[in-house]
Design an enzyme around this catalytic site. Structure first.
Site, PDB file in Angstrom:
ATOM      1  CG  HIS A   1      -1.782   1.170   1.360  1.00  0.00           C
ATOM      2  ND1 HIS A   1      -2.035   1.984   2.509  1.00  0.00           N
ATOM      3  CD2 HIS A   1      -2.398   1.786   0.548  1.00  0.00           C
ATOM      4  CE1 HIS A   1      -2.744   2.949   2.405  1.00  0.00           C
ATOM      5  NE2 HIS A   1      -3.193   2.992   1.132  1.00  0.00           N
TER       6      HIS A   1
ATOM      7  CG  HIS B   1      -7.774   5.898  -1.378  1.00  0.00           C
ATOM      8  ND1 HIS B   1      -7.622   6.735  -0.196  1.00  0.00           N
ATOM      9  CD2 HIS B   1      -6.834   5.079  -1.375  1.00  0.00           C
ATOM     10  CE1 HIS B   1      -6.698   6.201   0.332  1.00  0.00           C
ATOM     11  NE2 HIS B   1      -6.045   5.062  -0.226  1.00  0.00           N
TER      12      HIS B   1
ATOM     13  NE  ARG C   1      -6.753  17.236  23.565  1.00  0.00           N
ATOM     14  CZ  ARG C   1      -7.168  15.949  23.687  1.00  0.00           C
ATOM     15  NH1 ARG C   1      -7.965  15.357  22.651  1.00  0.00           N
ATOM     16  NH2 ARG C   1      -6.544  15.065  24.724  1.00  0.00           N
TER      17      ARG C   1
ATOM     18  CB  CYS D   1      -2.907  21.943  23.623  1.00  0.00           C
ATOM     19  SG  CYS D   1      -3.592  20.457  24.697  1.00  0.00           S
TER      20      CYS D   1
ATOM     21  CE1 TYR E   1      -6.048  19.696  28.603  1.00  0.00           C
ATOM     22  CE2 TYR E   1      -8.179  18.932  29.285  1.00  0.00           C
ATOM     23  CZ  TYR E   1      -6.961  18.922  28.409  1.00  0.00           C
ATOM     24  OH  TYR E   1      -7.130  18.357  26.848  1.00  0.00           O
TER      25      TYR E   1
HETATM   26  C1  HEM Z   1      -2.588   6.259  -0.773  1.00  0.00           C
HETATM   27  C2  HEM Z   1      -4.798   2.341  -2.531  1.00  0.00           C
HETATM   28  C3  HEM Z   1      -6.786   1.679   1.588  1.00  0.00           C
HETATM   29  C4  HEM Z   1      -4.704   5.630   3.333  1.00  0.00           C
HETATM   30  C5  HEM Z   1      -2.956   5.280  -1.696  1.00  0.00           C
HETATM   31  C6  HEM Z   1      -2.547   5.050  -3.167  1.00  0.00           C
HETATM   32  C7  HEM Z   1      -3.179   4.126  -3.568  1.00  0.00           C
HETATM   33  C8  HEM Z   1      -3.995   3.484  -2.359  1.00  0.00           C
HETATM   34  C9  HEM Z   1      -2.977   3.511  -4.783  1.00  0.00           C
HETATM   35  C10 HEM Z   1      -1.737   6.253  -3.783  1.00  0.00           C
HETATM   36  C11 HEM Z   1      -2.668   7.046  -4.572  1.00  0.00           C
HETATM   37  C12 HEM Z   1      -2.003   8.075  -5.408  1.00  0.00           C
HETATM   38  O1  HEM Z   1      -1.012   8.707  -4.811  1.00  0.00           O
HETATM   39  O2  HEM Z   1      -2.279   8.156  -6.467  1.00  0.00           O
HETATM   40  C13 HEM Z   1      -5.469   1.850  -1.590  1.00  0.00           C
HETATM   41  C14 HEM Z   1      -6.036   0.601  -1.611  1.00  0.00           C
HETATM   42  C15 HEM Z   1      -6.914   0.355  -0.543  1.00  0.00           C
HETATM   43  C16 HEM Z   1      -6.228   1.519   0.584  1.00  0.00           C
HETATM   44  C17 HEM Z   1      -6.140  -0.388  -3.043  1.00  0.00           C
HETATM   45  C18 HEM Z   1      -7.642  -0.687   0.203  1.00  0.00           C
HETATM   46  C19 HEM Z   1      -7.824  -1.774  -0.422  1.00  0.00           C
HETATM   47  C20 HEM Z   1      -6.442   2.597   2.280  1.00  0.00           C
HETATM   48  C21 HEM Z   1      -6.920   2.959   3.741  1.00  0.00           C
HETATM   49  C22 HEM Z   1      -6.364   4.129   4.262  1.00  0.00           C
HETATM   50  C23 HEM Z   1      -5.543   4.437   3.429  1.00  0.00           C
HETATM   51  C24 HEM Z   1      -7.903   1.934   4.466  1.00  0.00           C
HETATM   52  C25 HEM Z   1      -6.635   4.871   5.521  1.00  0.00           C
HETATM   53  C26 HEM Z   1      -7.029   4.298   6.713  1.00  0.00           C
HETATM   54  C27 HEM Z   1      -3.895   6.194   2.399  1.00  0.00           C
HETATM   55  C28 HEM Z   1      -3.224   7.530   2.573  1.00  0.00           C
HETATM   56  C29 HEM Z   1      -2.507   7.510   1.096  1.00  0.00           C
HETATM   57  C30 HEM Z   1      -2.876   6.300   0.569  1.00  0.00           C
HETATM   58  C31 HEM Z   1      -3.297   8.214   3.816  1.00  0.00           C
HETATM   59  C32 HEM Z   1      -1.563   8.718   0.976  1.00  0.00           C
HETATM   60  C33 HEM Z   1      -0.432   8.546   1.226  1.00  0.00           C
HETATM   61  C34 HEM Z   1       0.577   9.738   0.838  1.00  0.00           C
HETATM   62  O3  HEM Z   1       0.025  10.487  -0.099  1.00  0.00           O
HETATM   63  O4  HEM Z   1       1.760   9.649   1.391  1.00  0.00           O
HETATM   64  N1  HEM Z   1      -3.739   4.315  -1.267  1.00  0.00           N
HETATM   65  N2  HEM Z   1      -5.584   2.165  -0.099  1.00  0.00           N
HETATM   66  N3  HEM Z   1      -5.687   3.634   2.177  1.00  0.00           N
HETATM   67  N4  HEM Z   1      -3.677   5.508   1.294  1.00  0.00           N
HETATM   68 FE1  HEM Z   1      -4.810   4.074   0.593  1.00  0.00          FE
HETATM   69  N1  MTE Z   2     -14.220  21.984  23.048  1.00  0.00           N
HETATM   70  C1  MTE Z   2     -15.102  20.852  22.922  1.00  0.00           C
HETATM   71  N2  MTE Z   2     -16.240  21.207  22.796  1.00  0.00           N
HETATM   72  N3  MTE Z   2     -14.378  19.750  22.735  1.00  0.00           N
HETATM   73  C2  MTE Z   2     -13.081  19.332  23.042  1.00  0.00           C
HETATM   74  O1  MTE Z   2     -12.771  18.385  22.406  1.00  0.00           O
HETATM   75  N4  MTE Z   2     -10.681  20.534  23.420  1.00  0.00           N
HETATM   76  C3  MTE Z   2     -10.327  21.627  24.060  1.00  0.00           C
HETATM   77  C4  MTE Z   2     -10.644  22.966  23.695  1.00  0.00           C
HETATM   78  N5  MTE Z   2     -12.183  23.179  23.308  1.00  0.00           N
HETATM   79  C5  MTE Z   2     -12.231  20.635  23.134  1.00  0.00           C
HETATM   80  C6  MTE Z   2     -12.858  21.980  23.203  1.00  0.00           C
HETATM   81  C7  MTE Z   2      -8.746  21.695  24.186  1.00  0.00           C
HETATM   82  S1  MTE Z   2      -7.932  20.558  25.129  1.00  0.00           S
HETATM   83  C8  MTE Z   2      -8.055  22.444  23.325  1.00  0.00           C
HETATM   84  S2  MTE Z   2      -6.406  22.690  23.469  1.00  0.00           S
HETATM   85  C9  MTE Z   2      -8.907  23.178  22.442  1.00  0.00           C
HETATM   86  O2  MTE Z   2     -10.007  23.183  22.376  1.00  0.00           O
HETATM   87  C10 MTE Z   2      -8.190  23.166  20.861  1.00  0.00           C
HETATM   88  O3  MTE Z   2      -9.200  24.014  20.158  1.00  0.00           O
HETATM   89  P1  MTE Z   2      -8.579  23.989  18.598  1.00  0.00           P
HETATM   90  O4  MTE Z   2      -9.038  22.402  18.252  1.00  0.00           O
HETATM   91  O5  MTE Z   2      -9.283  24.936  17.694  1.00  0.00           O
HETATM   92  O6  MTE Z   2      -7.026  24.306  18.223  1.00  0.00           O
HETATM   93 MO    MO Z   3      -5.939  20.971  25.200  1.00  0.00          MO
END
Ligand code: HEM
Ligand code: MTE
Ligand code: MO
Length: 474
Positions: free
Chosen positions: A40, A64, A137, A184, A320
Site C-alpha cells: 500500500h 483514492h 485538539r 494546549c 488539566y
Molecule cells: C494512498 C490504494 C486503503 C490511506 C494510496 C494510493 C493508493 C492506495 C494506490 C496512492 C494514490 C496516489 O498517490 O495516486 C489503496 C487501496 C486500499 C487503500 C487499494 C484498499 C484496499 C486505505 C485505507 C487508508 C488509506 C483504509 C486509511 C485508513 C492512504 C493514505 C494515502 C494512500 C493516507 C496517501 C499516502 C501519501 O500520500 O503519502 N492508497 N488504499 N488507504 N492511502 Fe490507500
Molecule cells: N471544546 C469542545 N467542545 N471539545 C473539545 O474536545 N478541546 C479543548 C478546547 N475546546 C475541546 C474543546 C482543548 S483541550 C483545546 S487545546 C482546544 O479546544 C483546541 O482548540 P482547537 O482545536 O481549535 O485548536
Molecule cells: Mo488541550
C-alpha cells in the site's frame, strides 16, 4: 464465473489483523487485502479499515477517488456482503465518520478523536496561522450543527434560561475582533515523556497556534441575558455539543471575573481568520478566552451556565491540573490541585530543526521561534544561546506583519504570541551546536531550565528551555 460467496459483516470483522487476514468491504463487495497491505502506497494506515468499510477512510483520503485505485482493489475481491449488512458499513457505526476532511500536511497524533499539529517548519512562517494548519485538539467526534436551528442557552441568571440564535449573536451585539494564541496544556509533552513516561498525546512543539477571532463579547451577552452584580455566581461553565457514548458533553469553566471584565476580551467567536469557524474549531460558535489554556476555549458551544462552583466536568476536575514530579498515579488526588487557567511563559525554536545540518560556508545561522505567555502577559524578551547556555544573545521580536513593536497591546492584554528570530555568525571550531531559547514575560516570569523538576504525570505545563542540537557541515 461462479457467483462469489456471501459473507456477513460479522465474518468480515473477524479478519482484522495481519495474523487473521485483512478483509475490508466496499460498496457491498468483500475484499481480502492481506497481500496488499505491505504494498500500500499509503503505508500501514490501511490496517485501520481492517474488518470494516473502506468508504469513510476513502472519504478522508480523497486520493483514492481514482480509476486505478478501484482496479487495484478489484483484484482482491473474495465475496459479497450479505444484503442486510450493507447499511451497516462503518459510516453508520463509526461516530467519527462525519468528521471534516483535514489537510494532509498536519502531523496527526490521534485520528479518532482527531488531534494534530502543523509541521514545525511552517508554524512560524506567518503571524496568523491559517485555519487549515491551526492545531486541532478534539476529545470526541465533531458534532454536526445546523446553523439555522442553532440555539445558545444561557442559564443560572435570575430571569431563567435565555436562548440566542446564531443570527441573534451576529445582529444584537457589537462584533469584536481579537487576535489570540491558543495553546494546549499538553504542548511539548513529548519532551517531558523523554524524562519519564507520562499519560497523554505525544505533542511536539506545535500544539499552539495564533488566529483572529470575531464575535460578541461574552460580557455583553451576559448583561443582555440579565446578569446583575451581587449574586453568588463565581464561575461560568461552558458545555459543548460534542458528546461521548454516555451522552456526556465536553465542558469546562472559567472565573466569572474574567468573563465580565472589559479588559478580559472573552468572546463568543463565530469567525476565525475572517471566515465562519471551521468544523474542527467549533462551528458555529466557540468561546475564546484569551490568555487561558486551550481546554477552556470550548468549541461547538451549546450552553453557558453561571454557577457558585466550578464545572463538574471530567476535564475541569480530573484532568488539566499540575502536580509534583513526586506524584504518581497511585498517589494523585485531583482535588488537591487547582484547574489550569492562565498558562506559564513559553517559547520554542521552530528553525532549525533537531538534527539539521547547517552549511558552514553560509557563515551564519538564523534561529526562529515563537514565544507566548498566559494571562495577557506580554513577551518582553527572548534569549538565545548557540553554545548550550554558556553565552546568550537577545532575539529580535516580531509582532503582527508590518507592525512596529512599539504599537504593542495595552498592558495585560497581550493575547497573541510573538515570533522572534536571531541571526548570528556560526561559531567556528565546532561541529555541533546546542541551540537554546528562553522567554521572559512582562511579570519577569522565566522558563525553567530543564524538564525533570517540572515533570508531572499528565505531561502538562511543559515549558522548560527549548533545546535543539544541530550539526555544522565542513
Ligand atoms: C494512498 C490504494 C486503503 C490511506 C494510496 C494510493 C493508493 C492506495 C494506490 C496512492 C494514490 C496516489 O498517490 O495516486 C489503496 C487501496 C486500499 C487503500 C487499494 C484498499 C484496499 C486505505 C485505507 C487508508 C488509506 C483504509 C486509511 C485508513 C492512504 C493514505 C494515502 C494512500 C493516507 C496517501 C499516502 C501519501 O500520500 O503519502 N492508497 N488504499 N488507504 N492511502 Fe490507500
Ligand atoms: N471544546 C469542545 N467542545 N471539545 C473539545 O474536545 N478541546 C479543548 C478546547 N475546546 C475541546 C474543546 C482543548 S483541550 C483545546 S487545546 C482546544 O479546544 C483546541 O482548540 P482547537 O482545536 O481549535 O485548536
Ligand atoms: Mo488541550
Amino acid at each position: 464465473s461462479p457467483p462469489l460467496p456471501i459473507y456477513t459483516q460479522e465474518e468480515v470483522a473477524k479478519h482484522h489483523s495481519s495474523a487473521k487476514g485483512v478483509w475490508v468491504t466496499y460498496k457491498g463487495g468483500v475484499y481480502d487485502i492481506t497481500e496488499f497491505v505491505s504494498l500500500h502506497p499509503g503505508g500501514d494506515k490501511i490496517l485501520l479499515a481492517a474488518g470494516g468499510a473502506l468508504e469513510p477512510f476513502w472519504a478522508l483520503y480523497a486520493v483514492h477517488n481514482q480509476e486505478h485505485v478501484l482496479e487495484m482493489l478489484s483484484q482482491y475481491k473474495v465475496g459479497e456482503l450479505r444484503e442486510e449488512d450493507r447499511t451497516l458499513d462503518s459510516s453508520s457505526l463509526d461516530p467519527y465518520a462525519k468528521d471534516p476532511p483535514r489537510h494532509p500536511v498536519l502531523r496527526v497524533n490521534s485520528q479518532k478523536p482527531f488531534n494534530a499539529e502543523p509541521p514545525t517548519e511552517i508554524l512560524t512562517d506567518n503571524f496568523i496561522t491559517p485555519s487549515a494548519f491551526f492545531f486541532k485538539r478534539n476529545h470526541l467526534p465533531v458534532p454536526q450543527v445546523d446553523p439555522s436551528t442553532y440555539q445558545l442557552k444561557i442559564q443560572g441568571l435570575p430571569g431563567g434560561t435565555v436562548s440566542l440564535s446564531l443570527e441573534d449573536l451576529k445582529s444584537r451585539f457589537p462584533k469584536y475582533i481579537v487576535t489570540a494564541t491558543l495553546q494546549c496544556a499538553g504542548n511539548r509533552r513529548s519532551e517531558m515523556n523523554q524524562v519519564k513516561q507520562v499519560k497523554g498525546l505525544n505533542w511536539g512543539i506545535a500544539a499552539i497556534s495564533n488566529a483572529t477571532w470575531a464575535g460578541p463579547r461574552l460580557r455583553d451577552v451576559l448583561l443582555y441575558a440579565g446578569y446583575k452584580s451581587g449574586g453568588k455566581a463565581q464561575h461560568v461553565h461552558f458545555e459543548g455539543l460534542d458528546k461521548d457514548v454516555t451522552g456526556t458533553s465536553y465542558g469546562a469553566s472559567i472565573p466569572l471575573g474574567k468573563a465580565l471584565s472589559e479588559e478580559g476580551d472573552v468572546i463568543l467567536a463565530y469567525e476565525m481568520n475572517g471566515e465562519d469557524l471551521p468544523a474542527d474549531h467549533g462551528f458555529p460558535v466557540r468561546v475564546v478566552v484569551p490568555g487561558i489554556v486551550g481546554a477552556r476555549n470550548v468549541k461547538w458551544l451549546d450552553k453557558i451556565v453561571l454557577s457558585e462552583v466550578e464545572s463538574s466536568s471530567h476535564w475541569q476536575q480530573n484532568d488539566y491540573k499540575g502536580f509534583s514530579p513526586g506524584t504518581d498515579w497511585d498517589t494523585v488526588d485531583f482535588k488537591s490541585a487547582p484547574a489550569i487557567q492562565e498558562l506559564p511563559v513559553q517559547s520554542a525554536i521552530t528553525w532549525p530543526a533537531e538534527g539539521a545540518v547547517l552549511d558552514h560556508s553560509l557563515g551564519e545561522v538564523t534561529v526562529k521561534g515563537y514565544a507566548w505567555s498566559g494571562g495577557g502577559r506580554e513577551i518582553v524578551r527572548v534569549d538565545v544561546s548557540l553554545d548550550g547556555g554558556k553565552t546568550w544573545q537577545v532575539a529580535k521580536l516580531q509582532g503582527r506583519e508590518g507592525e512596529a513593536l512599539d504599537l504593542s497591546p495595552p498592558p495585560g492584554r497581550a493575547w497573541a504570541w510573538k515570533l522572534w528570530e536571531l541571526s548570528a555568525p556560526l561559531p567556528s571550531g565546532t561541529q555541533e551546536l546546542e541551540i537554546i531559547c528562553k522567554a521572559v514575560d512582562s511579570s519577569y516570569n522565566v522558563q525553567p531550565d530543564s524538564m525533570a523538576p517540572i515533570w508531572n504525570l499528565r505531561g502538562v505545563l511543559s515549558n522548560a528551555w527549548h533545546r535543539v542540537k544541530v550539526k555544522i557541515s565542513e
